[in-house]
Motif scaffolding. Structure first.
Motif, PDB file in Angstrom:
ATOM      1  N   SER A  13      64.062  26.238  33.401  1.00 55.15           N
ATOM      2  CA  SER A  13      63.924  27.491  33.006  1.00 55.15           C
ATOM      3  C   SER A  13      65.300  27.082  32.265  1.00 55.15           C
ATOM      4  CB  SER A  13      63.554  29.095  33.466  1.00 55.15           C
ATOM      5  OG  SER A  13      64.962  29.275  34.097  1.00 55.15           O
ATOM      6  N   LYS A  14      65.305  28.390  30.273  1.00 59.38           N
ATOM      7  CA  LYS A  14      66.640  28.510  30.171  1.00 59.38           C
ATOM      8  C   LYS A  14      67.405  28.714  30.493  1.00 59.38           C
ATOM      9  CE  LYS A  14      65.169  28.379  25.214  1.00 59.38           C
ATOM     10  NZ  LYS A  14      65.284  29.604  23.926  1.00 59.38           N
ATOM     11  N   SER A  15      66.749  30.285  31.345  1.00 58.63           N
ATOM     12  CA  SER A  15      68.145  30.553  32.571  1.00 58.63           C
ATOM     13  C   SER A  15      68.579  29.902  33.412  1.00 58.63           C
ATOM     14  CB  SER A  15      67.331  31.867  32.874  1.00 58.63           C
ATOM     15  OG  SER A  15      66.543  32.813  31.746  1.00 58.63           O
ATOM     16  N   GLY A  16      67.929  29.126  33.887  1.00 57.95           N
ATOM     17  CA  GLY A  16      67.901  28.031  35.202  1.00 57.95           C
ATOM     18  C   GLY A  16      69.300  27.113  34.659  1.00 57.95           C
ATOM     19  N   THR A  17      69.264  26.711  33.222  1.00 59.99           N
ATOM     20  CA  THR A  17      69.521  26.060  32.746  1.00 59.99           C
ATOM     21  C   THR A  17      71.478  26.101  32.232  1.00 59.99           C
ATOM     22  OG1 THR A  17      67.913  24.497  32.113  1.00 59.99           O
ATOM     23  CG2 THR A  17      69.787  23.486  30.513  1.00 59.99           C
ATOM     24  N   ALA A  22      76.596  26.663  33.598  1.00 57.09           N
ATOM     25  CA  ALA A  22      77.958  27.687  33.605  1.00 57.09           C
ATOM     26  C   ALA A  22      78.813  26.940  34.948  1.00 57.09           C
ATOM     27  CB  ALA A  22      77.473  28.915  34.449  1.00 57.09           C
ATOM     28  N   GLY A  23      77.495  26.585  36.071  1.00 55.25           N
ATOM     29  CA  GLY A  23      77.821  26.700  37.636  1.00 55.25           C
ATOM     30  C   GLY A  23      79.034  25.126  37.445  1.00 55.25           C
ATOM     31  N   THR A  24      78.438  24.142  36.540  1.00 53.48           N
ATOM     32  CA  THR A  24      79.293  22.873  35.918  1.00 53.48           C
ATOM     33  C   THR A  24      81.063  22.990  35.416  1.00 53.48           C
ATOM     34  OG1 THR A  24      77.351  21.641  35.755  1.00 53.48           O
ATOM     35  CG2 THR A  24      78.823  20.388  34.835  1.00 53.48           C
ATOM     36  N   ALA A  25      80.393  24.074  34.194  1.00 57.62           N
ATOM     37  CA  ALA A  25      81.715  24.548  34.153  1.00 57.62           C
ATOM     38  C   ALA A  25      82.915  24.228  34.887  1.00 57.62           C
ATOM     39  CB  ALA A  25      81.160  25.418  32.140  1.00 57.62           C
ATOM     40  N   PHE A  26      82.187  25.635  35.267  1.00 57.08           N
ATOM     41  CA  PHE A  26      83.177  26.420  36.400  1.00 57.08           C
ATOM     42  C   PHE A  26      84.073  25.461  37.672  1.00 57.08           C
ATOM     43  CE2 PHE A  26      84.233  28.719  40.120  1.00 57.08           C
ATOM     44  CZ  PHE A  26      85.068  29.476  40.385  1.00 57.08           C
ATOM     45  N   GLY A  27      83.237  24.448  37.984  1.00 56.34           N
ATOM     46  CA  GLY A  27      83.560  22.898  38.393  1.00 56.34           C
ATOM     47  C   GLY A  27      84.980  22.528  38.180  1.00 56.34           C
ATOM     48  N   VAL A  55      84.770  12.716  33.576  1.00 55.42           N
ATOM     49  CA  VAL A  55      83.842  12.561  32.930  1.00 55.42           C
ATOM     50  C   VAL A  55      82.383  12.360  33.394  1.00 55.42           C
ATOM     51  CG1 VAL A  55      83.019  10.665  32.321  1.00 55.42           C
ATOM     52  CG2 VAL A  55      85.215  10.782  31.851  1.00 55.42           C
ATOM     53  N   ALA A  56      82.780  12.990  34.684  1.00 53.91           N
ATOM     54  CA  ALA A  56      80.637  13.106  34.818  1.00 53.91           C
ATOM     55  C   ALA A  56      80.648  14.951  34.831  1.00 53.91           C
ATOM     56  CB  ALA A  56      81.150  12.860  36.679  1.00 53.91           C
ATOM     57  N   ILE A  57      81.590  15.534  34.619  1.00 54.10           N
ATOM     58  CA  ILE A  57      80.931  17.122  34.276  1.00 54.10           C
ATOM     59  C   ILE A  57      80.349  17.044  32.904  1.00 54.10           C
ATOM     60  CG2 ILE A  57      82.215  19.077  33.484  1.00 54.10           C
ATOM     61  CD1 ILE A  57      84.143  18.611  36.433  1.00 54.10           C
ATOM     62  N   VAL A  58      81.049  16.164  32.080  1.00 54.54           N
ATOM     63  CA  VAL A  58      80.746  16.347  30.570  1.00 54.54           C
ATOM     64  C   VAL A  58      80.004  15.900  30.498  1.00 54.54           C
ATOM     65  CG1 VAL A  58      81.583  14.849  28.459  1.00 54.54           C
ATOM     66  CG2 VAL A  58      83.574  16.117  30.006  1.00 54.54           C
ATOM     67  N   THR A  59      79.534  14.609  31.056  1.00 50.53           N
ATOM     68  CA  THR A  59      78.259  13.705  31.185  1.00 50.53           C
ATOM     69  C   THR A  59      77.039  14.906  31.642  1.00 50.53           C
ATOM     70  OG1 THR A  59      78.361  11.742  31.442  1.00 50.53           O
ATOM     71  CG2 THR A  59      76.791  12.166  32.145  1.00 50.53           C
ATOM     72  N   GLY A  60      77.098  15.749  32.936  1.00 53.48           N
ATOM     73  CA  GLY A  60      75.782  16.457  33.044  1.00 53.48           C
ATOM     74  C   GLY A  60      76.237  17.692  31.816  1.00 53.48           C
ATOM     75  N   LEU A  61      76.947  18.144  31.601  1.00 53.85           N
ATOM     76  CA  LEU A  61      77.333  18.758  30.835  1.00 53.85           C
ATOM     77  C   LEU A  61      76.216  18.728  29.959  1.00 53.85           C
ATOM     78  CD1 LEU A  61      79.887  20.911  30.625  1.00 53.85           C
ATOM     79  CD2 LEU A  61      78.191  21.583  31.253  1.00 53.85           C
ATOM     80  N   ALA A  62      76.242  17.563  29.143  1.00 54.27           N
ATOM     81  CA  ALA A  62      75.583  17.135  28.342  1.00 54.27           C
ATOM     82  C   ALA A  62      73.895  16.859  28.223  1.00 54.27           C
ATOM     83  CB  ALA A  62      76.280  15.538  27.366  1.00 54.27           C
ATOM     84  N   ILE A  63      73.536  16.716  29.633  1.00 57.58           N
ATOM     85  CA  ILE A  63      72.183  16.541  30.048  1.00 57.58           C
ATOM     86  C   ILE A  63      72.291  17.582  30.306  1.00 57.58           C
ATOM     87  CG2 ILE A  63      70.639  15.894  32.071  1.00 57.58           C
ATOM     88  CD1 ILE A  63      72.709  13.264  32.545  1.00 57.58           C
ATOM     89  N   LEU A  64      72.268  18.261  30.400  1.00 54.21           N
ATOM     90  CA  LEU A  64      71.591  20.162  30.649  1.00 54.21           C
ATOM     91  C   LEU A  64      71.639  20.556  28.868  1.00 54.21           C
ATOM     92  CD1 LEU A  64      73.992  22.227  33.607  1.00 54.21           C
ATOM     93  CD2 LEU A  64      71.398  20.840  33.035  1.00 54.21           C
ATOM     94  N   ARG A  66      71.015  18.671  26.255  1.00 53.41           N
ATOM     95  CA  ARG A  66      70.027  17.997  26.322  1.00 53.41           C
ATOM     96  C   ARG A  66      68.020  18.502  26.925  1.00 53.41           C
ATOM     97  NH1 ARG A  66      68.723  12.083  28.282  1.00 53.41           N
ATOM     98  NH2 ARG A  66      68.406  13.279  29.891  1.00 53.41           N
ATOM     99  N   GLU A  67      68.593  19.403  28.111  1.00 52.42           N
ATOM    100  CA  GLU A  67      67.132  19.830  28.230  1.00 52.42           C
ATOM    101  C   GLU A  67      66.887  21.058  27.824  1.00 52.42           C
ATOM    102  OE1 GLU A  67      64.388  20.439  31.259  1.00 52.42           O
ATOM    103  OE2 GLU A  67      65.417  18.493  30.467  1.00 52.42           O
ATOM    104  N   LEU A  68      68.038  21.922  27.505  1.00 52.42           N
ATOM    105  CA  LEU A  68      67.701  23.328  26.870  1.00 52.42           C
ATOM    106  C   LEU A  68      67.410  22.813  25.500  1.00 52.42           C
ATOM    107  CD1 LEU A  68      68.803  26.104  27.286  1.00 52.42           C
ATOM    108  CD2 LEU A  68      70.836  25.676  26.299  1.00 52.42           C
ATOM    109  N   LYS A  69      67.775  21.774  24.583  1.00 54.34           N
ATOM    110  CA  LYS A  69      67.344  20.884  23.773  1.00 54.34           C
ATOM    111  C   LYS A  69      65.287  21.168  23.862  1.00 54.34           C
ATOM    112  CE  LYS A  69      69.549  20.953  20.360  1.00 54.34           C
ATOM    113  NZ  LYS A  69      69.546  21.328  18.531  1.00 54.34           N
ATOM    114  N   ARG A  70      65.299  20.463  24.861  1.00 53.51           N
ATOM    115  CA  ARG A  70      64.033  19.949  25.434  1.00 53.51           C
ATOM    116  C   ARG A  70      63.057  21.436  25.177  1.00 53.51           C
ATOM    117  NH1 ARG A  70      63.779  15.261  28.823  1.00 53.51           N
ATOM    118  NH2 ARG A  70      64.687  13.507  27.265  1.00 53.51           N
ATOM    119  N   LEU A  71      63.309  22.556  26.200  1.00 52.01           N
ATOM    120  CA  LEU A  71      62.310  23.635  26.651  1.00 52.01           C
ATOM    121  C   LEU A  71      62.637  24.652  25.151  1.00 52.01           C
ATOM    122  CD1 LEU A  71      65.065  24.459  29.529  1.00 52.01           C
ATOM    123  CD2 LEU A  71      62.549  24.058  29.238  1.00 52.01           C
ATOM    124  N   GLY A  72      63.569  24.588  24.396  1.00 51.35           N
ATOM    125  CA  GLY A  72      63.015  25.295  22.741  1.00 51.35           C
ATOM    126  C   GLY A  72      62.398  26.635  23.584  1.00 51.35           C
TER     127      GLY A  72
END
Length: 79
Positions: A13-17, A22-27, A55-64, A66-72
């Motif tokens: 869900s959007k909320s879960g994403t 937020a968890g990734t950014a906290f890391g 770099v892994a955090i930036v990549t993870g945020l980018a993937i999340l 993209r998933e958020l955009k996909r959920l619409g």
């Protein structure tokens, strides 16, 4: 719909994403501290490790993102 089914759908869900983002950014806070400490101590190995983690955090945020955009507007929990 049972609570277990809702909980399983929360990750998609959007909320879960947003929560995952937020968890990734906290890391990133911990990684930033490691980068600062490694620079101060001139520890190349820790600096490389923290850079790879960043770099892994930036990549993870980018993937999340993209998933958020996909959920619409098709939010699982709000529907």
């Amino acid at each position: 719909m049972s609570a277990l089914t809702k909980a399983k759908g929360f990750k998609k869900s959007k909320s879960g994403t947003y929560l995952s983002m937020a968890g990734t950014a906290f890391g990133a806070i911990g990684v930033a501290k490691r980068l600062k400490k490694a620079r101060a101590e001139k520890d190349t190995l820790v600096l490389i490790d923290a850079t790879v983690s960043a770099v892994a955090i930036v990549t993870g945020l980018a993937i999340l993102y993209r998933e958020l955009k996909r959920l619409g507007d098709d939010d699982v929990l709000l529907g």
